[in-house]
Write a protein that holds these residues in place. Sequence first.
Motif, PDB file in Angstrom:
ATOM      1  N   VAL A  20      47.523  37.913  36.880  1.00  0.00           N
ATOM      2  CA  VAL A  20      47.101  37.737  38.285  1.00  0.00           C
ATOM      3  C   VAL A  20      47.911  38.641  39.213  1.00  0.00           C
ATOM      4  CG1 VAL A  20      46.283  35.359  38.019  1.00  0.00           C
ATOM      5  CG2 VAL A  20      48.677  35.762  38.633  1.00  0.00           C
ATOM      6  N   LYS A  21      47.352  38.829  40.414  1.00  0.00           N
ATOM      7  CA  LYS A  21      48.057  39.642  41.411  1.00  0.00           C
ATOM      8  C   LYS A  21      49.273  38.859  41.918  1.00  0.00           C
ATOM      9  CE  LYS A  21      43.910  41.914  43.157  1.00  0.00           C
ATOM     10  NZ  LYS A  21      42.717  41.066  43.315  1.00  0.00           N
ATOM     11  N   PRO A  22      50.344  39.572  42.300  1.00  0.00           N
ATOM     12  CA  PRO A  22      51.550  38.868  42.778  1.00  0.00           C
ATOM     13  C   PRO A  22      51.246  37.854  43.878  1.00  0.00           C
ATOM     14  CG  PRO A  22      52.023  41.188  42.472  1.00  0.00           C
ATOM     15  CD  PRO A  22      50.551  41.024  42.203  1.00  0.00           C
ATOM     16  N   LYS A  23      50.313  38.166  44.771  1.00  0.00           N
ATOM     17  CA  LYS A  23      50.048  37.233  45.880  1.00  0.00           C
ATOM     18  C   LYS A  23      49.468  35.896  45.393  1.00  0.00           C
ATOM     19  CE  LYS A  23      45.340  38.748  47.241  1.00  0.00           C
ATOM     20  NZ  LYS A  23      44.592  37.694  46.602  1.00  0.00           N
ATOM     21  N   ILE A  72      52.913  29.637  35.739  1.00  0.00           N
ATOM     22  CA  ILE A  72      53.133  31.009  35.256  1.00  0.00           C
ATOM     23  C   ILE A  72      53.929  30.951  33.951  1.00  0.00           C
ATOM     24  CG2 ILE A  72      54.162  33.264  35.817  1.00  0.00           C
ATOM     25  CD1 ILE A  72      51.771  32.561  37.615  1.00  0.00           C
ATOM     26  N   ALA A  73      53.443  31.692  32.937  1.00  0.00           N
ATOM     27  CA  ALA A  73      54.053  31.598  31.600  1.00  0.00           C
ATOM     28  C   ALA A  73      54.538  32.963  31.138  1.00  0.00           C
ATOM     29  CB  ALA A  73      53.029  31.056  30.606  1.00  0.00           C
ATOM     30  N   ALA A  74      55.621  32.959  30.364  1.00  0.00           N
ATOM     31  CA  ALA A  74      56.161  34.215  29.839  1.00  0.00           C
ATOM     32  C   ALA A  74      56.592  34.025  28.393  1.00  0.00           C
ATOM     33  CB  ALA A  74      57.359  34.654  30.670  1.00  0.00           C
ATOM     34  N   PRO A 114      55.513  28.873  40.970  1.00  0.00           N
ATOM     35  CA  PRO A 114      56.792  29.421  41.451  1.00  0.00           C
ATOM     36  C   PRO A 114      56.597  30.330  42.666  1.00  0.00           C
ATOM     37  CG  PRO A 114      56.005  30.699  39.604  1.00  0.00           C
ATOM     38  CD  PRO A 114      54.996  29.603  39.807  1.00  0.00           C
ATOM     39  N   LYS A 115      57.672  30.582  43.382  1.00  0.00           N
ATOM     40  CA  LYS A 115      57.647  31.654  44.388  1.00  0.00           C
ATOM     41  C   LYS A 115      57.638  32.960  43.589  1.00  0.00           C
ATOM     42  CE  LYS A 115      60.310  29.247  47.850  1.00  0.00           C
ATOM     43  NZ  LYS A 115      61.656  28.691  47.808  1.00  0.00           N
ATOM     44  N   ILE A 116      57.139  34.047  44.213  1.00  0.00           N
ATOM     45  CA  ILE A 116      57.041  35.323  43.483  1.00  0.00           C
ATOM     46  C   ILE A 116      58.379  35.678  42.820  1.00  0.00           C
ATOM     47  CG2 ILE A 116      56.764  37.819  43.727  1.00  0.00           C
ATOM     48  CD1 ILE A 116      54.623  37.432  45.676  1.00  0.00           C
ATOM     49  N   GLN A 117      59.470  35.540  43.589  1.00  0.00           N
ATOM     50  CA  GLN A 117      60.784  35.969  43.061  1.00  0.00           C
ATOM     51  C   GLN A 117      61.268  35.103  41.896  1.00  0.00           C
ATOM     52  OE1 GLN A 117      60.094  34.990  46.178  1.00  0.00           O
ATOM     53  NE2 GLN A 117      61.708  33.702  47.063  1.00  0.00           N
ATOM     54  N   ASP A 118      60.710  33.896  41.741  1.00  0.00           N
ATOM     55  CA  ASP A 118      61.147  33.018  40.637  1.00  0.00           C
ATOM     56  C   ASP A 118      60.201  33.060  39.433  1.00  0.00           C
ATOM     57  OD1 ASP A 118      63.185  32.175  42.294  1.00  0.00           O
ATOM     58  OD2 ASP A 118      61.994  30.537  43.133  1.00  0.00           O
ATOM     59  N   SER A 172      56.758  35.856  34.950  1.00  0.00           N
ATOM     60  CA  SER A 172      55.832  36.937  34.580  1.00  0.00           C
ATOM     61  C   SER A 172      54.707  36.954  35.615  1.00  0.00           C
ATOM     62  CB  SER A 172      55.234  36.687  33.187  1.00  0.00           C
ATOM     63  OG  SER A 172      54.144  35.771  33.275  1.00  0.00           O
ATOM     64  N   GLU A 173      53.659  37.739  35.313  1.00  0.00           N
ATOM     65  CA  GLU A 173      52.475  37.717  36.186  1.00  0.00           C
ATOM     66  C   GLU A 173      51.290  37.110  35.429  1.00  0.00           C
ATOM     67  OE1 GLU A 173      51.940  41.705  37.667  1.00  0.00           O
ATOM     68  OE2 GLU A 173      53.575  41.464  39.117  1.00  0.00           O
ATOM     69  N   TYR A 174      51.585  36.352  34.371  1.00  0.00           N
ATOM     70  CA  TYR A 174      50.505  35.715  33.615  1.00  0.00           C
ATOM     71  C   TYR A 174      50.369  34.253  34.037  1.00  0.00           C
ATOM     72  CZ  TYR A 174      49.850  39.677  30.574  1.00  0.00           C
ATOM     73  OH  TYR A 174      49.551  40.928  30.097  1.00  0.00           O
ATOM     74  N   ALA A 175      49.183  33.918  34.552  1.00  0.00           N
ATOM     75  CA  ALA A 175      48.947  32.551  35.028  1.00  0.00           C
ATOM     76  C   ALA A 175      48.194  31.752  33.966  1.00  0.00           C
ATOM     77  CB  ALA A 175      48.122  32.585  36.306  1.00  0.00           C
ATOM     78  N   ILE A 176      48.523  30.463  33.916  1.00  0.00           N
ATOM     79  CA  ILE A 176      47.802  29.560  33.016  1.00  0.00           C
ATOM     80  C   ILE A 176      46.483  29.202  33.700  1.00  0.00           C
ATOM     81  CG2 ILE A 176      47.886  27.321  31.842  1.00  0.00           C
ATOM     82  CD1 ILE A 176      50.985  27.433  32.438  1.00  0.00           C
ATOM     83  N   MET A 177      45.385  29.427  32.999  1.00  0.00           N
ATOM     84  CA  MET A 177      44.090  29.023  33.537  1.00  0.00           C
ATOM     85  C   MET A 177      43.687  27.726  32.837  1.00  0.00           C
ATOM     86  SD  MET A 177      43.616  30.843  35.955  1.00  0.00           S
ATOM     87  CE  MET A 177      44.360  32.290  36.691  1.00  0.00           C
ATOM     88  N   GLY A 178      42.671  27.044  33.374  1.00  0.00           N
ATOM     89  CA  GLY A 178      42.447  25.657  32.989  1.00  0.00           C
ATOM     90  C   GLY A 178      41.940  25.349  31.589  1.00  0.00           C
ATOM     91  N   ARG A 179      42.522  25.943  30.561  1.00  0.00           N
ATOM     92  CA  ARG A 179      42.155  25.600  29.179  1.00  0.00           C
ATOM     93  C   ARG A 179      43.429  25.482  28.338  1.00  0.00           C
ATOM     94  NH1 ARG A 179      38.439  25.353  31.952  1.00  0.00           N
ATOM     95  NH2 ARG A 179      36.285  25.998  31.644  1.00  0.00           N
TER      96      ARG A 179
END
Length: 286
Positions: free
Chosen positions: A161-164, A171-173, A191-195, A198-205
């Motif tokens: 996902v985009k940082p915004k 968010i998972a890493a 999380p806040k961006i700085q925390d 990664s940029e990988y978000a968990i989607m609903g599955r």
Amino acid sequence: MTVKKCLFPVAGLGTRFLPVTKEIAKEMLPLVNRPIISYGVEEALASGCEDIVMITGRTKRSIENYFDRSFELEDILRKRGKLELYYKMIHISEMAEILYIRQREPLGLGHAVLCGETVCKDDYFGVILPDDVFIDDVPVLSQLISVHERLGGSVVALEHVKPKDISRYGIAAGDETEPGIFRLTDMVEKPKIQDAPSEYAIMGRYVLSPKIFPLLHTQQAGAGGEIQLTDAIRELMKTEPVWGVVYKGRRFDCGTQKGWLRANIQLALEDDELRDVVLEIVNGNK
Ligand code: G1P
């Protein structure tokens, strides 16, 4: 090793859609020609699940009614000779074995999943958050189940996902062990961006181990003051593998008004009977 039960947390109040959701379950809002919830149920069935477990709340009776027989309606349709519709209605009520469990208090997604413990405690089970609608050739839950069958352990769907947008998701890493598959080592809810790890978000599955239940029992409230599934999965990683899979397919976020509208327009554009209506409106020749 396979997954036969799928849990649907559907007790949320749908505040983003008020006032519509004052009386109507948000899962019953239409996505083109069927309620949002039916897309998730069809995905679970197409992924090989046989038992559907809905974690509901007091305003969600319309979901139970939708998947139940409606003898009065069926009778009228039959008498009027509308047989195609008649069989369609019967099909809806016969498509799945559905169990309903009430979540009595809105304590968060982790708590909703915990409500399914009595039914899901013996085996790995799927979780579908029906707000995230996936349209794809291979159902996203079945993409997760394949990884579970091959590698064992729990599995979550990931999207870059985009940082915004990071603060909207879990968010998972982890370490990418093969293209698009991560052995997860960390997971943070909204999380806040700085925390963010990664940029990988968990989607609903999700495909989850039954070992998640004891962890949920002792889970303290996390982000937003709610018992978070993400926090319990992070604990689970310490004892069992948890995989993140970058799913293949298209996702429509039907949990917000804009996302829901976008999904309706996009899918109507792909529907032979509805495309012209949308095009007429956007081109201004009504
Ligand atoms: C839930 C989960 C979050 C996940 C999201 C996907 O959040 O807690 O980890 O990223 O679903 O849609 P919610 O949208 O319920 O706030």
